[in-house]
Design a protein around this motif. Sequence first.
Motif, PDB file in Angstrom:
ATOM      1  N   PHE A 160       4.462  15.811  11.781  1.00 25.37           N
ATOM      2  CA  PHE A 160       5.730  16.006  11.213  1.00 25.37           C
ATOM      3  C   PHE A 160       5.678  16.266   9.767  1.00 25.37           C
ATOM      4  O   PHE A 160       6.503  16.253   9.083  1.00 25.37           O
ATOM      5  CB  PHE A 160       6.851  14.815  11.654  1.00 25.37           C
ATOM      6  N   GLY A 161       4.502  16.373   9.328  1.00 26.60           N
ATOM      7  CA  GLY A 161       4.142  17.001   8.182  1.00 26.60           C
ATOM      8  C   GLY A 161       4.631  16.014   6.689  1.00 26.60           C
ATOM      9  O   GLY A 161       4.766  16.469   5.719  1.00 26.60           O
ATOM     10  N   PHE A 162       4.821  14.657   7.293  1.00 24.74           N
ATOM     11  CA  PHE A 162       4.901  13.782   6.017  1.00 24.74           C
ATOM     12  C   PHE A 162       3.624  13.380   5.359  1.00 24.74           C
ATOM     13  O   PHE A 162       2.629  13.409   5.997  1.00 24.74           O
ATOM     14  CB  PHE A 162       5.628  12.654   6.674  1.00 24.74           C
ATOM     15  N   THR A 163       3.735  12.963   4.111  1.00 31.44           N
ATOM     16  CA  THR A 163       2.782  12.212   3.501  1.00 31.44           C
ATOM     17  C   THR A 163       2.748  10.600   3.628  1.00 31.44           C
ATOM     18  O   THR A 163       3.961   9.999   3.419  1.00 31.44           O
ATOM     19  CB  THR A 163       2.640  12.488   2.122  1.00 31.44           C
ATOM     20  N   HIS A 164       1.727   9.902   4.076  1.00 28.61           N
ATOM     21  CA  HIS A 164       1.703   8.697   4.335  1.00 28.61           C
ATOM     22  C   HIS A 164       1.474   7.887   3.276  1.00 28.61           C
ATOM     23  O   HIS A 164       0.201   7.894   2.782  1.00 28.61           O
ATOM     24  CB  HIS A 164       1.000   8.222   5.673  1.00 28.61           C
ATOM     25  N   LEU A 165       2.062   6.909   2.593  1.00 28.75           N
ATOM     26  CA  LEU A 165       1.759   6.196   1.686  1.00 28.75           C
ATOM     27  C   LEU A 165       1.954   4.600   1.893  1.00 28.75           C
ATOM     28  O   LEU A 165       3.058   4.009   1.981  1.00 28.75           O
ATOM     29  CB  LEU A 165       2.708   6.514   0.133  1.00 28.75           C
ATOM     30  N   SER A 166       0.788   3.862   1.970  1.00 29.10           N
ATOM     31  CA  SER A 166       0.962   2.462   2.387  1.00 29.10           C
ATOM     32  C   SER A 166       0.748   1.738   0.984  1.00 29.10           C
ATOM     33  O   SER A 166      -0.163   1.919   0.413  1.00 29.10           O
ATOM     34  CB  SER A 166      -0.236   2.116   3.217  1.00 29.10           C
ATOM     35  N   ALA A 167       1.869   0.947   0.800  1.00 30.22           N
ATOM     36  CA  ALA A 167       1.825   0.157  -0.408  1.00 30.22           C
ATOM     37  C   ALA A 167       0.683  -0.877  -0.449  1.00 30.22           C
ATOM     38  O   ALA A 167      -0.010  -0.913  -1.673  1.00 30.22           O
ATOM     39  CB  ALA A 167       3.248  -0.530  -0.527  1.00 30.22           C
ATOM     40  N   GLY A 168       0.286  -1.468   0.701  1.00 25.80           N
ATOM     41  CA  GLY A 168      -1.003  -2.231   0.577  1.00 25.80           C
ATOM     42  C   GLY A 168      -2.229  -1.507   0.458  1.00 25.80           C
ATOM     43  O   GLY A 168      -2.963  -2.030  -0.422  1.00 25.80           O
ATOM     44  N   ASP A 169      -2.154  -0.272   1.068  1.00 21.63           N
ATOM     45  CA  ASP A 169      -3.728   0.465   0.797  1.00 21.63           C
ATOM     46  C   ASP A 169      -3.580   0.791  -0.880  1.00 21.63           C
ATOM     47  O   ASP A 169      -4.858   0.933  -1.409  1.00 21.63           O
ATOM     48  CB  ASP A 169      -3.456   1.816   1.600  1.00 21.63           C
ATOM     49  N   LEU A 170      -2.603   1.108  -1.335  1.00 17.65           N
ATOM     50  CA  LEU A 170      -2.548   1.501  -2.671  1.00 17.65           C
ATOM     51  C   LEU A 170      -2.982   0.337  -3.705  1.00 17.65           C
ATOM     52  O   LEU A 170      -3.671   0.526  -4.555  1.00 17.65           O
ATOM     53  CB  LEU A 170      -1.197   2.192  -3.257  1.00 17.65           C
ATOM     54  N   LEU A 171      -2.422  -1.059  -3.303  1.00 16.65           N
ATOM     55  CA  LEU A 171      -2.943  -2.026  -4.054  1.00 16.65           C
ATOM     56  C   LEU A 171      -4.213  -2.445  -3.855  1.00 16.65           C
ATOM     57  O   LEU A 171      -4.803  -2.758  -4.802  1.00 16.65           O
ATOM     58  CB  LEU A 171      -1.741  -3.197  -3.614  1.00 16.65           C
ATOM     59  N   ARG A 172      -4.773  -2.411  -2.566  1.00 18.43           N
ATOM     60  CA  ARG A 172      -6.038  -2.617  -2.546  1.00 18.43           C
ATOM     61  C   ARG A 172      -6.960  -1.449  -3.226  1.00 18.43           C
ATOM     62  O   ARG A 172      -8.094  -1.887  -3.801  1.00 18.43           O
ATOM     63  CB  ARG A 172      -6.640  -2.585  -1.069  1.00 18.43           C
ATOM     64  N   ALA A 173      -6.520  -0.192  -3.359  1.00 23.45           N
ATOM     65  CA  ALA A 173      -7.492   0.642  -4.065  1.00 23.45           C
ATOM     66  C   ALA A 173      -7.372   0.543  -5.545  1.00 23.45           C
ATOM     67  O   ALA A 173      -8.256   0.569  -6.127  1.00 23.45           O
ATOM     68  CB  ALA A 173      -6.784   2.221  -3.908  1.00 23.45           C
ATOM     69  N   GLU A 174      -6.167  -0.135  -5.831  1.00 24.91           N
ATOM     70  CA  GLU A 174      -6.175  -0.569  -7.526  1.00 24.91           C
ATOM     71  C   GLU A 174      -7.224  -1.637  -7.729  1.00 24.91           C
ATOM     72  O   GLU A 174      -7.713  -1.834  -8.620  1.00 24.91           O
ATOM     73  CB  GLU A 174      -4.727  -0.972  -7.546  1.00 24.91           C
ATOM     74  N   ILE A 175      -7.223  -2.662  -6.717  1.00 22.79           N
ATOM     75  CA  ILE A 175      -8.104  -3.574  -7.086  1.00 22.79           C
ATOM     76  C   ILE A 175      -9.590  -3.097  -7.160  1.00 22.79           C
ATOM     77  O   ILE A 175     -10.488  -3.537  -8.035  1.00 22.79           O
ATOM     78  CB  ILE A 175      -8.295  -4.859  -5.895  1.00 22.79           C
ATOM     79  N   LYS A 176      -9.978  -2.107  -6.133  1.00 27.01           N
ATOM     80  CA  LYS A 176     -11.131  -1.515  -6.187  1.00 27.01           C
ATOM     81  C   LYS A 176     -11.576  -0.849  -7.522  1.00 27.01           C
ATOM     82  O   LYS A 176     -12.733  -0.567  -8.070  1.00 27.01           O
ATOM     83  CB  LYS A 176     -11.390  -0.690  -4.996  1.00 27.01           C
ATOM     84  N   SER A 177     -10.637  -0.102  -8.138  1.00 28.34           N
ATOM     85  CA  SER A 177     -10.816   0.650  -9.127  1.00 28.34           C
ATOM     86  C   SER A 177     -10.952  -0.141 -10.202  1.00 28.34           C
ATOM     87  O   SER A 177     -11.552   0.400 -11.311  1.00 28.34           O
ATOM     88  CB  SER A 177      -9.478   1.600  -9.574  1.00 28.34           C
ATOM     89  N   GLY A 178     -11.054  -1.317 -10.167  1.00 26.12           N
ATOM     90  CA  GLY A 178     -11.383  -2.213 -11.509  1.00 26.12           C
ATOM     91  C   GLY A 178     -10.330  -2.413 -12.507  1.00 26.12           C
ATOM     92  O   GLY A 178     -10.414  -2.548 -13.870  1.00 26.12           O
ATOM     93  N   SER A 179      -9.160  -1.955 -12.226  1.00 24.95           N
ATOM     94  CA  SER A 179      -7.886  -1.908 -13.120  1.00 24.95           C
ATOM     95  C   SER A 179      -7.539  -3.623 -13.600  1.00 24.95           C
ATOM     96  O   SER A 179      -8.085  -4.307 -13.071  1.00 24.95           O
ATOM     97  CB  SER A 179      -6.544  -1.377 -12.475  1.00 24.95           C
ATOM     98  N   GLU A 180      -7.007  -3.352 -14.793  1.00 27.03           N
ATOM     99  CA  GLU A 180      -6.701  -4.762 -15.323  1.00 27.03           C
ATOM    100  C   GLU A 180      -5.788  -5.735 -14.716  1.00 27.03           C
ATOM    101  O   GLU A 180      -5.937  -6.786 -14.727  1.00 27.03           O
ATOM    102  CB  GLU A 180      -6.099  -4.603 -16.893  1.00 27.03           C
ATOM    103  N   ASN A 181      -5.165  -5.039 -13.736  1.00 27.71           N
ATOM    104  CA  ASN A 181      -4.377  -5.663 -12.770  1.00 27.71           C
ATOM    105  C   ASN A 181      -4.880  -6.390 -11.540  1.00 27.71           C
ATOM    106  O   ASN A 181      -4.388  -6.894 -10.676  1.00 27.71           O
ATOM    107  CB  ASN A 181      -3.023  -4.981 -12.367  1.00 27.71           C
ATOM    108  N   GLY A 182      -6.138  -5.862 -11.414  1.00 28.64           N
ATOM    109  CA  GLY A 182      -6.981  -6.142 -10.099  1.00 28.64           C
ATOM    110  C   GLY A 182      -6.895  -7.394  -9.660  1.00 28.64           C
ATOM    111  O   GLY A 182      -6.560  -7.921  -8.352  1.00 28.64           O
ATOM    112  N   THR A 183      -7.207  -8.216 -10.642  1.00 31.31           N
ATOM    113  CA  THR A 183      -7.582  -9.838 -10.163  1.00 31.31           C
ATOM    114  C   THR A 183      -6.234 -10.424  -9.660  1.00 31.31           C
ATOM    115  O   THR A 183      -6.062 -11.190  -8.756  1.00 31.31           O
ATOM    116  CB  THR A 183      -8.054 -10.653 -11.358  1.00 31.31           C
ATOM    117  N   MET A 184      -5.135 -10.047 -10.470  1.00 26.42           N
ATOM    118  CA  MET A 184      -3.557 -10.566 -10.229  1.00 26.42           C
ATOM    119  C   MET A 184      -3.447 -10.215  -8.625  1.00 26.42           C
ATOM    120  O   MET A 184      -3.110 -10.923  -8.007  1.00 26.42           O
ATOM    121  CB  MET A 184      -2.787 -10.103 -11.211  1.00 26.42           C
TER     122      MET A 184
END
Length: 226
Positions: A46-70
């Motif tokens: 159906f041509g949608f883009t899938h955005l998983s909030a959990g996946d985005l948060l896990r990617a943010e942890i991996k990126s080493g962002s300042e919010n990662g630990t929290m």
Amino acid sequence: MGTVVNAANKEEANRSLADLNPTVVFVLGGPGSGKGTQCANIVQHFGFTHLSAGDLLRAEIKSGSENGTMISNMIKEGKIVPSEVTIKLLQKAMLESGNDKFLIDGFPRNEENRSAFEAVTKVEPSFVLFFDCSEEEMERRLLSRNQGREDDNIETIRKRFKVFLESSLPVIEYYNSKGKVRKIDAGRPVEEVYESVKAIFAPKDEKIDAGRPVEEVFELENEKAD
Ligand SMILES: Nc1ncnc2c1ncn2[C@@H]1O[C@H](COP(=O)(O)OP(=O)(O)OP(=O)(O)O)[C@@H](O)[C@H]1O
Ligand SMILES: Nc1ccn([C@H]2C[C@H](O)[C@@H](COP(=O)(O)O)O2)c(=O)n1
């Protein structure tokens, strides 16, 4: 100065998203109800883009962002990350996707997520897909998911179930009161669940895509058949 620039960037992102006027479907359901699995199918057909909030948060942890630990600590505890963080990640992903049709999976998870998203983005979901599944079945699936997720252990799973019942179900009830919930029996095999999902998307997708009244869509379909 930095604060002023940040505020300007935020406003710009909010405006851009409102200008995009995206089609948004929220995909909700308990942990392990099969949201990610079914979203992958919907994307293909159906041509949608899938955005998983959990996946985005896990990617943010991996990126080493300042919010990662929290974020990491909250996920381990099965808690919900403050909306500001999650909404910023969703906004960025939506604007970078090049698409205007989104399945937003695992969001909004609580009332704060819901009201903040609508206030900040001015975007309302077209509908909410709700995967309804027993805890017993969800627990079985999570314990055999085997993806190395730190929160797929029985202690955190129980906390996630509690948060789902106390914080996420009220959001589903809110959208239900607005007639926006499409409930799916998610306790069945993957293929059977997808049959029900397809039935929800197929007619609506034509309507959403065409941006035309349903009568007009049917007229065109009839012309094609002639
Ligand atoms: N209908 C189904 N029947 C049996 N197993 C399923 C079904 N749907 C998904 N699964 C499996 O259950 C596990 C959880 O599915 P999935 O990751 O899609 O759930 P989810 O709702 O996205 O979970 P979470 O909210 O924890 O991210 C996966 O291992 C998946 O392969
Ligand atoms: N809106 C959200 C979505 C997810 N999280 C956190 C807390 C969840 O337990 C974890 C995993 O999410 P899932 O992949 O199961 O959808 O991520 C959050 O805080 N806010």
